[in-house]
Design an enzyme around this catalytic site. Structure first.
Site, PDB file in Angstrom:
ATOM      1  N   CYS A 111       9.928   3.639  -8.119  1.00 21.77           N
ATOM      2  CA  CYS A 111      10.156   2.303  -8.672  1.00 21.77           C
ATOM      3  C   CYS A 111      11.558   2.364  -9.241  1.00 21.77           C
ATOM      4  O   CYS A 111      11.775   2.998 -10.286  1.00 21.77           O
ATOM      5  CB  CYS A 111       9.142   1.956  -9.764  1.00 21.77           C
ATOM      6  SG  CYS A 111       9.593   0.416 -10.604  1.00 21.77           S
ATOM      7  N   CYS A 116       6.802   1.012 -11.941  1.00 19.83           N
ATOM      8  CA  CYS A 116       5.624   0.379 -11.359  1.00 19.83           C
ATOM      9  C   CYS A 116       4.869   1.418 -10.534  1.00 19.83           C
ATOM     10  O   CYS A 116       5.486   2.205  -9.800  1.00 19.83           O
ATOM     11  CB  CYS A 116       6.039  -0.807 -10.496  1.00 19.83           C
ATOM     12  SG  CYS A 116       6.893  -2.062 -11.464  1.00 19.83           S
TER      13      CYS A 116
END
Lengths: 216, 110
Positions: A111, A116
């Site tokens: 990410c 994430c």
């Protein structure tokens, strides 16, 4: 502050908590007083991620995909439906795409924005996943990063890097190790490491798994 | 069953990381912000901090996480910086005044 150093019970806290500890505490106090948070809900969230959700969830999914071709096909086509049926679509796992490693292509997840990560499948990301070094370099020089994780791929294997966002998170379906035909789901799960589902590792080989089992 | 490569590593390196993590998740689920809003704010703060120094993904990551919660709660008018500082100092005094091993309580009126 004066205190008698000979009497340990009269000593103030020798470890005054650090600045962020006190700030978290202050925020919690204020938000609780205003009725915006419930301390019990905070404890529940922490307990969930410390004790109940982790890479074992993802490993179960991978093992089943190895063992059941129909499940694998459904997972690759529409992971959200499959994961919802397994109740693995909770927070930060609402939209998951499963990417499959093949002899021609290795997948790796990062990410670049923040961290994430498919929480319902893998739990909380490890420190290195959140580091600037990994976030910046995974895209720029994935083979070098992989080598640092001990993964060296033949030149003919393409490396594809997937960048997670708040909207879509990825799970790597690692290749099933040779020599595991007929293994039970439980035995297969033990070959699936967290890193193999991020793509910074490969599934364990049967010999590795046996060696690790023997160490326990 | 935990995997071998995660066995020795605690999920959170420090209890306050867990507290800060849970706070953001809880505030999101209570509807105070959406997760995409969180990611936008948090990633901007990470990027800004990362320009000045390389972040290792541990304490520094969660310090920015916490600062993002503070900034969002302040921007929405749920808390003020003065209020946070006041209560923080109250906790600091409470820790200093409490003998080791005793539960720490915030004084009345803080």
């Amino acid at each position: 502050m004066p205190h008698d150093i000979d009497d340990p019970h009269s000593q103030p806290h020798s470890h005054l908590p650090s600045d962020p500890v006190l700030r978290v505490r202050a925020l919690e106090t204020i938000l609780t007083r205003k009725g915006l948070i419930d301390p019990a809900a905070l404890d529940e969230i922490i307990d969930t991620y410390e004790n109940h959700i982790g890479p074992q969830n993802g490993a179960r999914v991978v093992a089943r995909a190895w063992a059941e071709p129909e499940f694998r096909a459904a997972l690759l086509t529409d992971a959200d439906t499959v994961l919802a049926e397994l109740d693995l679509n909770g927070r930060q796992g609402e939209h998951v795409v499963v990417v499959e490693n093949t002899p021609a292509r290795h997948n790796m997840v990062v990410c670049t924005l923040c961290s994430c990560y498919p929480w319902p499948l893998l739990g909380i990301p490890p420190g290195w996943y959140k580091s600037d070094a990994y976030r910046a370099r995974a895209v720029r020089e994935p083979r070098k990063v992989l080598a640092e994780f001990g993964v060296t791929l033949p030149a003919e294997v393409a490396v594809r890097v997937w960048d997670s966002t708040a909207e879509v998170r990825y799970l790597v379906l690692p290749m099933r190790p040779a020599g595991t035909e007929g293994w039970s789901l439980e035995a297969l799960e033990r070959l699936v490491s967290r890193d193999s589902m991020i793509g910074t590792g490969l599934a364990l080989q049967p010999d590795d798994a046996a060696a690790r089992g023997a160490q326990r | 069953m935990p995997q071998c490569d995660t066995l020795p590593t605690p999920v959170f390196e420090a209890p306050w990381h867990a507290q800060a993590f849970a706070l953001a998740v809880h505030l999101n689920e209570s509807g105070l912000f959406t997760w995409p809003e969180w990611v936008t704010q948090f990633s901007a703060a990470l990027q800004e901090a990362g320009l000045a120094r390389e972040l290792n993904g541990g304490d520094d990551y969660f310090e920015i996480w916490l600062a993002t919660i503070e900034a969002m709660m302040t921007a929405e008018g749920h808390v003020t910086a003065t209020e946070v500082e006041h209560v923080k100092q109250g906790w600091e005094r409470a820790y200093l005044a409490t003998p080791h091993g005793q539960p720490v309580h915030l004084q009345e009126g803080v």
